[in-house]
Design a protein around this motif. Sequence first.
Motif, PDB file in Angstrom:
ATOM      1  N   ILE A 315       0.580  -1.345   0.333  1.00 38.29           N
ATOM      2  CA  ILE A 315       0.211   0.072   0.226  1.00 38.29           C
ATOM      3  C   ILE A 315       1.064   1.178  -0.221  1.00 38.29           C
ATOM      4  N   THR A 316       1.012   2.285  -1.101  1.00 39.73           N
ATOM      5  CA  THR A 316       1.607   3.609  -1.328  1.00 39.73           C
ATOM      6  C   THR A 316       0.520   4.702  -1.373  1.00 39.73           C
ATOM      7  N   TYR A 400      -2.627  -0.013  -4.158  1.00 36.81           N
ATOM      8  CA  TYR A 400      -2.693  -1.314  -4.393  1.00 36.81           C
ATOM      9  C   TYR A 400      -1.972  -1.778  -4.845  1.00 36.81           C
ATOM     10  N   ARG A 401      -1.062  -2.676  -4.145  1.00 39.63           N
ATOM     11  CA  ARG A 401      -0.038  -3.607  -5.064  1.00 39.63           C
ATOM     12  C   ARG A 401      -0.718  -5.177  -4.656  1.00 39.63           C
ATOM     13  N   PHE A 402      -1.741  -6.024  -5.441  1.00 37.71           N
ATOM     14  CA  PHE A 402      -1.846  -7.624  -5.192  1.00 37.71           C
ATOM     15  C   PHE A 402      -0.650  -8.473  -5.792  1.00 37.71           C
ATOM     16  N   THR A 403       0.118  -8.331  -6.282  1.00 33.79           N
ATOM     17  CA  THR A 403       1.575  -8.298  -6.685  1.00 33.79           C
ATOM     18  C   THR A 403       2.189  -7.619  -7.990  1.00 33.79           C
ATOM     19  N   TRP A 406       0.177  -6.922 -10.356  1.00 34.95           N
ATOM     20  CA  TRP A 406      -0.874  -6.272 -10.424  1.00 34.95           C
ATOM     21  C   TRP A 406      -1.614  -5.233  -9.866  1.00 34.95           C
ATOM     22  N   THR A 407      -2.127  -3.956 -10.352  1.00 36.58           N
ATOM     23  CA  THR A 407      -1.914  -3.039  -8.947  1.00 36.58           C
ATOM     24  C   THR A 407      -3.168  -2.603  -9.480  1.00 36.58           C
ATOM     25  N   LEU A 408      -4.075  -1.922  -8.046  1.00 35.52           N
ATOM     26  CA  LEU A 408      -5.145  -1.604  -7.934  1.00 35.52           C
ATOM     27  C   LEU A 408      -5.207   0.338  -7.873  1.00 35.52           C
ATOM     28  N   THR A 409      -4.791   0.995  -8.177  1.00 35.10           N
ATOM     29  CA  THR A 409      -5.369   2.467  -7.389  1.00 35.10           C
ATOM     30  C   THR A 409      -6.214   3.461  -7.194  1.00 35.10           C
ATOM     31  N   PHE A 410      -7.182   3.991  -6.427  1.00 35.33           N
ATOM     32  CA  PHE A 410      -7.903   4.796  -6.686  1.00 35.33           C
ATOM     33  C   PHE A 410      -7.309   6.381  -6.433  1.00 35.33           C
ATOM     34  N   ASN A 503     -15.181  17.397  -9.260  1.00 38.90           N
ATOM     35  CA  ASN A 503     -14.238  16.553  -8.387  1.00 38.90           C
ATOM     36  C   ASN A 503     -14.112  15.503  -8.886  1.00 38.90           C
ATOM     37  N   GLN A 504     -12.705  14.666  -9.323  1.00 36.05           N
ATOM     38  CA  GLN A 504     -12.821  13.578 -10.204  1.00 36.05           C
ATOM     39  C   GLN A 504     -11.710  12.253  -9.365  1.00 36.05           C
ATOM     40  N   THR A 505     -12.964  11.109  -9.764  1.00 34.51           N
ATOM     41  CA  THR A 505     -13.019  10.202  -9.314  1.00 34.51           C
ATOM     42  C   THR A 505     -12.189   8.798  -9.988  1.00 34.51           C
ATOM     43  N   LYS A 506     -10.748   8.841  -9.993  1.00 32.16           N
ATOM     44  CA  LYS A 506     -10.845   7.811 -11.005  1.00 32.16           C
ATOM     45  C   LYS A 506     -10.449   5.933  -9.822  1.00 32.16           C
ATOM     46  N   LEU A 507     -10.906   4.776 -10.243  1.00 32.39           N
ATOM     47  CA  LEU A 507     -10.740   3.834 -10.138  1.00 32.39           C
ATOM     48  C   LEU A 507      -9.797   2.308 -11.503  1.00 32.39           C
ATOM     49  N   ASP A 508      -8.552   2.478 -10.890  1.00 36.07           N
ATOM     50  CA  ASP A 508      -7.574   1.864 -12.053  1.00 36.07           C
ATOM     51  C   ASP A 508      -6.969   0.197 -11.716  1.00 36.07           C
ATOM     52  N   LEU A 509      -7.070  -0.714 -12.912  1.00 36.91           N
ATOM     53  CA  LEU A 509      -6.645  -1.987 -12.519  1.00 36.91           C
ATOM     54  C   LEU A 509      -5.744  -1.981 -13.489  1.00 36.91           C
ATOM     55  N   ASN A 510      -4.402  -2.082 -13.244  1.00 35.74           N
ATOM     56  CA  ASN A 510      -3.377  -1.949 -14.188  1.00 35.74           C
ATOM     57  C   ASN A 510      -2.207  -3.719 -13.949  1.00 35.74           C
ATOM     58  N   GLY A 511      -1.790  -3.919 -15.009  1.00 36.00           N
ATOM     59  CA  GLY A 511      -1.253  -5.522 -14.827  1.00 36.00           C
ATOM     60  C   GLY A 511      -0.849  -6.260 -15.895  1.00 36.00           C
ATOM     61  N   SER A 512      -0.583  -7.255 -15.532  1.00 35.77           N
ATOM     62  CA  SER A 512       0.458  -8.528 -17.378  1.00 35.77           C
ATOM     63  C   SER A 512      -0.888  -9.641 -16.890  1.00 35.77           C
ATOM     64  N   LEU A 513      -1.281 -10.102 -17.964  1.00 32.17           N
ATOM     65  CA  LEU A 513      -1.891 -10.437 -18.554  1.00 32.17           C
ATOM     66  C   LEU A 513      -1.424 -12.425 -18.722  1.00 32.17           C
TER      67      LEU A 513
END
Length: 987
Positions: A315-316, A400-403, A406-410, A503-513
């Motif tokens: 978590i960062t 949040y880094r799952f692995t 893979w990373t989930l960013t708010f 107000n701008q709210t974003k949720l991003d999922l980022n990673g390698s398939l």
Amino acid sequence: MFEKWSQNRIGASVIAVAVAMLAATNVQAQSADSSALPQTQDSRADAEIVVTGSAIRGVAPVGSNLISVGQATIEKTAPVNVSQLVNTVPSVTTAGSVAQGENAYSYYAPSIHSLAGSSSNTTLVIVDGLRLPGGGTQFNQTDPNIIPVSAIQRVEVLADGASSVYGSDAVAGVINFITRRTFDGFEGNAQVGFADSYKNYSGNFIWGKKWDTGGVYVAGGYTYQSDLANKDRSFSSLGDYRPVGGTNTNSYQCSPATMVVPGVTGVFLTPGSTSAVANTIANSPCNNSIYANLLPSQFRANAMMKVTNDFSDKITVTAMINYNRQETHNDSGPGGLTNATVYGPGSGKGGQINPFFVAPAGAATATQGTVSWLALLPDGKYGEAESQSDSIYATLNAEYRFTDKWTLTFSDAFGWNRSALNNINTFCSACALLALNGTAQLSGSTTTSDIAGQNVIALNLPLTSANALDVWRPFDGNNRSSDAVVRSLYRNNSENTNYNTFNQTKLDLNGSLFDLPAGPFKIAVGAEYLWQEQTQKITGSNNTGPTTTGSNFRVYNYDRNVKSAYAELYIPVVSPEMGIPLVHSLDLSISGRYDKYNDVGDTFNPKFAANWQPVAGVKLRGNYSRAFVAPPPAVIGDPSQGYLYASGSVGVQNGQINVPIANYPEVRNIPGVACGATTCTIGTPTIQGMRRQLGGGLSNMGPQKGRSWSAGIDLSPRFLPGFMAAGTFFHNKFIGGVSSPSPTAIVNSAGLRPLLTICPSSCSQAQIDQFANIANGATISGSVPPQVYFLLDQSTRNALNLTVEGIDGQFSYRTDIGELGNFNIGTGFTYFTKFRQNFGGGTSFSILNTSGYNTVFPSVQFKNRAQLGWSKSGLSLDVFWNHTGGYRNWISTTVDPITVDSVGNPVGGGDKVKSNDTFDLHLQYEFQGDSFMRGWQIYVDAQNVFDKDPPFYNGNTSGILGGAWGFNGFVSNPIGRLVSVGLRIKM
């Protein structure tokens, strides 16, 4: 102050940022590039996580030319604000102009490739990938200068359509201001600059502390730039420009007054004139430009705090909060009257007779006339125009880094801005008229209402020596006006205040398939919710006298929300390790985004891109994209007021229109209309009509669309270390740009012709009411003519279409020549090969290498900035050459007339404007050794070393606050040689 803070969603955003700040600050603290030219992405050795134009972490935008303006440029440009920094990039429209004072059309927001319309920009300006609060008093544009210069790590300019990643506003590209992630120590910079009758001084600092898991820093800045008066520059204060190939801009507003009397042809220039001169512009005698300013003074202070911390290996959290205060002050020039009726003894006008009336010597028996007059006061105080802007901006990023893949960013960005433009104690024309002829009307009518739509008539009768105005003698001690009358002349005040919140709210999922032979197949998917609100409060005179006793007030409210979803794929096809001949590497990228607006509908925009390296050091790239710009809410209009908006109105059409008979055959049937072989003239005193300029909500205005592709090559040969070159050919279409079409465009463009309705037998009241949108809350400004022969619809709509092509190029070479030191040379340029436009789908025409035709952005063909630098043992010297090519002035005031084709489109003519070449110099010494001053820098920066005036431009770029005749404020700088000295300390 915070009118919208009562809403829970704003409070939630602010609380989230505040909590993150407190959490991060409570953590226990634990014990370059030498070229100052913009660089391509590949020239940087560091691999940054934050990149522009891609949602995938650690992947530079495929197929695009990404220009970076980094710390070297910041140090060797010595900018007082970030606009000055961005103006070093030739592809930015405002390159070469002065970054001071509000631009009425685009606020402070930079624009790429001049691709825009008058009501909105097509360049998205962001900070660390997130949007900024809107500002200004018109179109809710962004001001990147709210961020302190000391907090900027670099600026990245992506001149490609990027709506597939960012959504609205990225048709021409994106400018991303990337702030420092962390900072350790202290750095401060102070400088002072001087030019002829001009000065500026600025200071900025950054202090930070790092610890094992993150860091905190605070950055701030202060800038003051003085005003610059027209009279202090010869090119802006001639008045009569005929000796230098221009026109006479003098007027008949003089002190004492000039006068026209019945029965005498011409104008009497003074009360003592025995004969009149022809009433033409050429004979205008009075130069009033000497009283105005070229530039307003500007003050800005801002501060920013940023905290980042790793709360675990997964978590960062990063939080930032920023505050900015900006003001401009522009001394107003004297006001006056033009063609105001005045009555004297023998006129039979009773109480309207001015007791100070003086007939011209050449018409001594005259009993009335019309006067033009300039209200010059002994103290020279004529009020001021003042703009103010306060901004609060905060962002929160939680990752949040799952692995490791893979990373989930708010992410959340909140912004609030209050922008105000005030006129304080300026000329009160109604006050002057009341004291001149006893009414608030130029005509002297005692029956005409002074407030549109109401029966309100202001009178000052009878006129006596106590309440009358003497315009026949100057205010030098001999004027007969009373002190009370003189004081009343400058009692006009107005205020235009805008509140913008978003107000701008974003949720991003980022990673390698999965892994391909050439590397990991990467993906980014995300969703976003954006809402914004804008309130405009406008107060001004109601034309009955001073605003202290008679004012009008209007409020416009706008709101918008947007729901979005997007995805991006990065596909490495060939890697260097695979050893395939002529395919050193090959990468593909596909992205797309869907946006749904509550007010202008939905849109989907994809992008396809590829990089191909046949051999190491040679990269070919290309992309195709669709993009869009949502119309600014303020030009959609307020639905509750019939889609009226701040600069719109419904009223009488002022000005003649030459209507082609072939397009409108029924125009010949208007009684008494004057017709030639091909056109008839309407809009005359006897052939009157109505015009409306309502918001785009009335015309069902939709998003403005972009279609673009580009192809380029990057060279960084292994056999020539330190050399880099890049060239990009770009093609960009802007479709349905928001515009209020001009009468000329309407009558000559096939797609706009339905906007003019001819009523040969006079329009009915039902037609007029429907046209004015009365039933839905709109109002008519002024009185309706007894006979309305035409209806002209200039409401904002998707009317403007542009096709722009050109080449962006850069190269740089750095080398170390032993004892002689390090040398670097380079250049960056933009060259347009096509710039065509049309209105409403009509005939397309070229405006390539011109400025002024569409009043907003110039299309000057060639701009270049080159650098030659040397450094050794802490001493460095850099020389910059700035070039703007010659072009044609196509504003309506050209001496050489613009030639048009059979449908009225321009095809040639216009005044030639010379090319402009200026040189800048930056001399810097950085202290060496082990003393406490190690790393400190002292420098001298000289802009426009040879003090060259800008090329003469016979016009006024009135969109620039403080702009003046004689130079083009969009591409030229009026300051002249500006020498600054500074000290930068590092601890």
